[in-house]
Design an enzyme around this catalytic site. Structure first.
Site, mmCIF file in Angstrom:
data_model
loop_
_atom_site.group_PDB
_atom_site.id
_atom_site.type_symbol
_atom_site.label_atom_id
_atom_site.label_comp_id
_atom_site.label_asym_id
_atom_site.label_seq_id
_atom_site.Cartn_x
_atom_site.Cartn_y
_atom_site.Cartn_z
ATOM 1 N N SER A 176 0.841 -1.197 0.000
ATOM 2 C CA SER A 176 0.000 0.000 0.000
ATOM 3 C C SER A 176 0.878 1.249 0.000
ATOM 4 O O SER A 176 1.605 1.483 -0.962
ATOM 5 C CB SER A 176 -0.968 -0.045 1.188
ATOM 6 O OG SER A 176 -1.929 0.974 1.112
ATOM 7 N N ASP A 193 -4.301 8.740 -1.086
ATOM 8 C CA ASP A 193 -4.472 9.205 0.283
ATOM 9 C C ASP A 193 -4.728 10.705 0.401
ATOM 10 O O ASP A 193 -4.376 11.489 -0.475
ATOM 11 C CB ASP A 193 -3.238 8.845 1.108
ATOM 12 C CG ASP A 193 -2.977 7.352 1.120
ATOM 13 O OD1 ASP A 193 -3.940 6.583 0.916
ATOM 14 O OD2 ASP A 193 -1.821 6.950 1.311
ATOM 15 N N HIS A 219 -4.202 -0.643 -4.501
ATOM 16 C CA HIS A 219 -5.639 -0.810 -4.218
ATOM 17 C C HIS A 219 -6.487 -0.433 -5.439
ATOM 18 O O HIS A 219 -7.616 0.066 -5.284
ATOM 19 C CB HIS A 219 -6.079 0.066 -3.037
ATOM 20 C CG HIS A 219 -5.395 -0.225 -1.742
ATOM 21 N ND1 HIS A 219 -5.712 -1.299 -0.943
ATOM 22 C CD2 HIS A 219 -4.392 0.435 -1.096
ATOM 23 C CE1 HIS A 219 -4.951 -1.277 0.144
ATOM 24 N NE2 HIS A 219 -4.134 -0.236 0.065
#
Length: 236
Positions: free
Chosen positions: A122, A137, A159
């Protein structure tokens, strides 16, 4: 020495236990690396000790000696002494901010170039790329630069999913990555779905896992990359 870096989309796939799906990917990197340092700086919503404990438990079957960089009085020396480097997920901006704060960017880059195995998932995969400009993010803190570790010379988007919730009118992930390629049309972005990973061994790069990845670069948008694809040309 040979670069040996594993860049995982996520710490889980589906409802599997923490890091369980990644064990077969990580194991080949541990054959000559017993003492690992874990960098938990992306973990903003939990304590670093809690984060470390979850990683130690998740990787228990590999019988590794894992310590947290926050447990060491000198983070730089901890990196120098480690046989391998683990960087977990969370908030990429906070992770990169702390890597700059402790002067770890160049040190990690040099260690990996010298053959120290690197595993990131990630946010830990995000910072392995050229920059963090394609992270998912929220920018909760401003690092000195968006430039990252440059273990691979392109952008990553972990992701990855282009699912659009019915009735939701926000941009899809593909639309967001299109925006990046409009600004930087010559810089490739590899979007990795959960359950998959990129493995760099020196000048070779391959896609591992159970789901395809996607390439975004200039006029090429969401181009399917099948599992097992050789992506070594992206390292040049």
């Amino acid at each position: 020495m040979t670069i040996n870096a594993l860049l995982l989309s996520s710490s889980r796939v589906g409802d599997t236990p923490y890091l369980a799906h990644a064990i077969p990917f990580i194991k080949p990197l541990t054959t000559q690396a017993q003492k690992w340092i874990f960098i938990p700086y992306a973990g903003v919503s939990m304590s670093y000790d809690t984060y470390l404990a979850s990683v130690v438990m998740g990787l228990a079957e590999l019988n590794l000696d894992i310590s947290g960089i926050h447990q060491h009085p000198d983070p730089c020396q901890a990196i120098k002494d480690a046989d391998g480097i683990l960087i977990g997920g969370g908030n990429t901006f906070h992770l990169l901010h702390e890597l700059y704060r402790y002067n770890l960017i160049n040190l990690i880059r040099e260690k990996v170039a010298q053959g120290t195995p690197y595993v990131g998932w990630s946010a830990g995969a995000n910072v392995s790329g050229a920059s963090i400009k394609t992270t998912n993010d929220m920018p909760i803190i401003e690092p000195p630069s968006f430039d990252a570790l440059k273990i691979v010379p392109f952008q990553l988007n972990p992701h990855y999913s282009n699912y659009r919730t019915p009735g939701h009118n926000g941009e899809t992930r593909a639309q967001r990555l299109l925006e990046f390629t409009k600004v930087e049309p010559l810089t490739p972005v590899i979007a990795i779905a959960e359950g998959s990973a990129l493995w760099r061994r020196d000048n070779t790069l391959v896609l591992l896992g159970e789901n395809p990845a996607y390439l975004f670069c200039g006029e090429q948008q969401e181009m399917l990359i099948p599992i097992g694809s050789d992506l070594s040309h992206l390292l040049k």
